[in-house]
Write an enzyme that holds these catalytic residues in place. Structure first.
Site, PDB file in Angstrom:
ATOM      1  N   LYS A 137     -64.181  18.777 -13.215  1.00 57.67           N
ATOM      2  CA  LYS A 137     -63.315  19.946 -13.079  1.00 57.67           C
ATOM      3  C   LYS A 137     -62.137  19.619 -12.170  1.00 57.67           C
ATOM      4  CE  LYS A 137     -66.796  23.633 -13.470  1.00 57.67           C
ATOM      5  NZ  LYS A 137     -66.236  24.287 -14.651  1.00 57.67           N
ATOM      6  N   ARG A 149     -75.343  25.772 -21.152  1.00 61.71           N
ATOM      7  CA  ARG A 149     -76.077  25.930 -22.411  1.00 61.71           C
ATOM      8  C   ARG A 149     -77.091  24.816 -22.613  1.00 61.71           C
ATOM      9  NH1 ARG A 149     -70.407  25.797 -25.503  1.00 61.71           N
ATOM     10  NH2 ARG A 149     -69.788  26.538 -23.423  1.00 61.71           N
TER      11      ARG A 149
END
Ligand code: BES
Ligand code: MN
Ligand code: ZN
Length: 503
Positions: A281, A355
């Protein structure tokens, strides 16, 4: 804070303070009016002179009001009466507590519970929300400050007014419910506010184990890396590969209901720090990725609240906990892993890790034969773009469950909003090399994330709450919110209620 309920007239309370509402423009609430009558118009005279208009959040603290037995009367502005809603109610209840805490009033008789809140009339609702709002306003996270700000004479006790003795039992129960929800939120906030170097997967597992010691009907099991390997959780483990902290799969079983009753299963994302992994990130605000375990924290908070109230229901909480960090051994974009369900996944972006851990946890959760499964996750930045910080995103495969959650969110003041989980979006997850890819491209990121999870929950009634926008605040009020503990608790309380009606 200590809370209780009492029926009695405000001017006769021998206490450090009585708080009552005043609406715009200069309209006294019933209790304010009673005190005004007793004092021979002392309050209304001040109000007429312009001391307080009743604007939302305005306050007027009076001392030694004639013919009242309390030391102080606090008038609190509630805005326009017909606009006085849940949000305004929380605001004024929180302000009263904060203000009196600073003013040295140690005990309060609160008449806020008499105020008409839009769409809400019940005294129980008003009491439990007042408790929640108070605890929320008084919350401080100062565990890690070396000098704590001490209040010399803090507010210690609040007595809520109920209309008559008949409402006392209902009021006392509402205090218990409000306190349990507030404590669940506080637990959830504390865990989330702790930094990633303290709140590791191991720490979360220890906190769950502590609940087992505190409560009856509470069982905790923690799967270690080798257990997960044996179960074939290749997807969850692929996220943990880049971290030195061992991953944990935490299961909490609260069994307050009939043995035959299937449980409600809550699955919470517990990424204790999300750097993005190899798909690193950007640096700005990356510290906020310590909050990436807020889903898991809300599951801990909800289970502790259920156990505190010893609710007659079975709830299972499952928290896949890991860090997502880059390392020589970390999963790389393009890597393909096999999930516990046997579905192969091409990991095109290691930052879509939520996920990856949830799919194995959802598969694992099936062993509890759930009535419904609800997962809670700070899953996508796209959800923040779509819905902002007000509602959580809600998607799922069963309409009655969706409706129950929407309704619970309204009642709890912790709303969610449905997004479409249409088949049209599923093809965005197609992969050239594996069964599915872990990302679905630029469009509809929250929906494609839910599509990914839906591949693992086909046989169950399942809903997904994307709490990326609501779980914490940024900026100067940076900190966890404790959401969606209130929503989950309201859903559970509603389920108990509807089951007892249909029995
Ligand atoms: N934990 C983040 C989601 C997130 C980001 C929540 C910002 C709150 C604020 C999640 O693991 C993530 O990184 N998601 C990616 C998915 C993308 C790579 C498909 C995202 O939203 O950018
Ligand atoms: Mn991520
Ligand atoms: Zn994440």
């Amino acid at each position: 804070m200590e809370f209780s309920v009492k029926s009695g007239t405000p001017e006769k309370q021998r206490i450090s303070c009585v708080a009552a509402g005043i609406f715009e423009t200069r309209k006294l609430s019933a209790s304010a009016q009673l005190m005004d009558d007793a004092s021979g118009g002392y309050i209304s005279q001040l109000v007429r002179r312009g001391e307080c208009e009743g604007k939302l959040g305005q306050t007027l603290l009076l001392h030694n009001v004639p013919n009242t037995l309390c030391d102080r009367v606090l008038l609190i502005g509630c805005g326009r009466e017909k606009h006085f809603d849940l949000k305004a109610y929380h605001k004024v209840c929180g302000m009263v507590a904060q203000l009196l805490d600073e003013k040295g009033a140690t005990e309060l008789f609160s008449c806020m519970t008499e105020l008409p809140v839009k769409n809400e009339e019940g005294i129980a609702w008003k009491i439990s929300h007042a408790v929640r709002a108070t605890e929320h306003a008084m919350y401080r996270f100062d565990q890690l400050k070396s000098k704590k700000e001490e209040v010399r004479r803090p507010l210690r006790r609040i007595v809520f007014s109920v209309p008559s003795r008949r409402e006392l039992p209902e009021g006392e129960q509402a205090v218990r419910v409000g306190m349990a929800i507030a404590s669940g939120m506080t637990l959830s906030k504390d865990l989330a506010n702790l930094p990633g170097n303290i709140c590791t997967p191991t720490y979360l597992a220890e906190q769950a184990r502590a609940l087992q010691k505190t409560y009856r009907n509470f069982k905790v099991t923690v799967l270690e890396q080798k257990d997960m390997e044996e179960l074939g959780m290749g997807s969850l483990l692929s996220v943990a590969r880049g971290s030195r902290q061992p991953p944990k799969l935490i299961t909490m079983e609260y069994s307050g209901g009939d043995k035959k009753q299937k449980p409600i299963v809550l699955v919470g994302k517990g990424v204790t720090f999300d750097s993005g992994g190899i798909s690193l990130k950007p640096g700005a605000a990356m510290d906020e990725m310590k909050f990436d375990m807020c889903g898991g924290a809300s599951v801990l908070g909800t289970l502790s609240a259920c156990a505190e109230l010893q609710l007659p229901i079975n709830i299972v909480g499952v928290i896949p906990a890991t860090e997502n960090l880059p390392d020589g051994l970390a999963t790389k974009p393009g890597d393909i892993v096999t999930s516990m369900a046997g579905i192969t996944i091409e990991i095109l972006n290691t930052d879509a890790e939520g996920r990856l851990i949830l799919c194995d946890a959802l598969e694992y959760a099936k062993k509890f034969d759930p009535e419904v499964i609800i997962d809670i996750a700070t899953l996508t930045g796209a959800c923040v773009v779509a819905l902002g910080a007000h509602p959580a995103g809600l998607l799922g495969n069963h309409h009655p469950l969706i409706n129950d959650l929407l309704k619970a969110g309204q009642t709890a003041g912790d709303r969610c909003w449905e997004l479409p989980l249409w088949d049209d979006y599923q093809e965005q997850l197609d992969s050239n090399f594996a069964d599915i890819a872990n990302i679905g491209g630029k469009e509809a990121g929250t929906i494609t994330a839910a599509c990914f999870l839906s591949r693992f929950t086909k046989k169950y009634h399942w809903a997904h709450l994307d709490i990326a926008g609501v779980a914490w605040k940024s900026g100067k009020d940076k900190g966890a919110t404790g959401r969606p503990v209130p929503l989950l608790m309201q859903y559970i309380l509603d389920q108990i209620e509807s089951r007892s009606v249909t029995k």
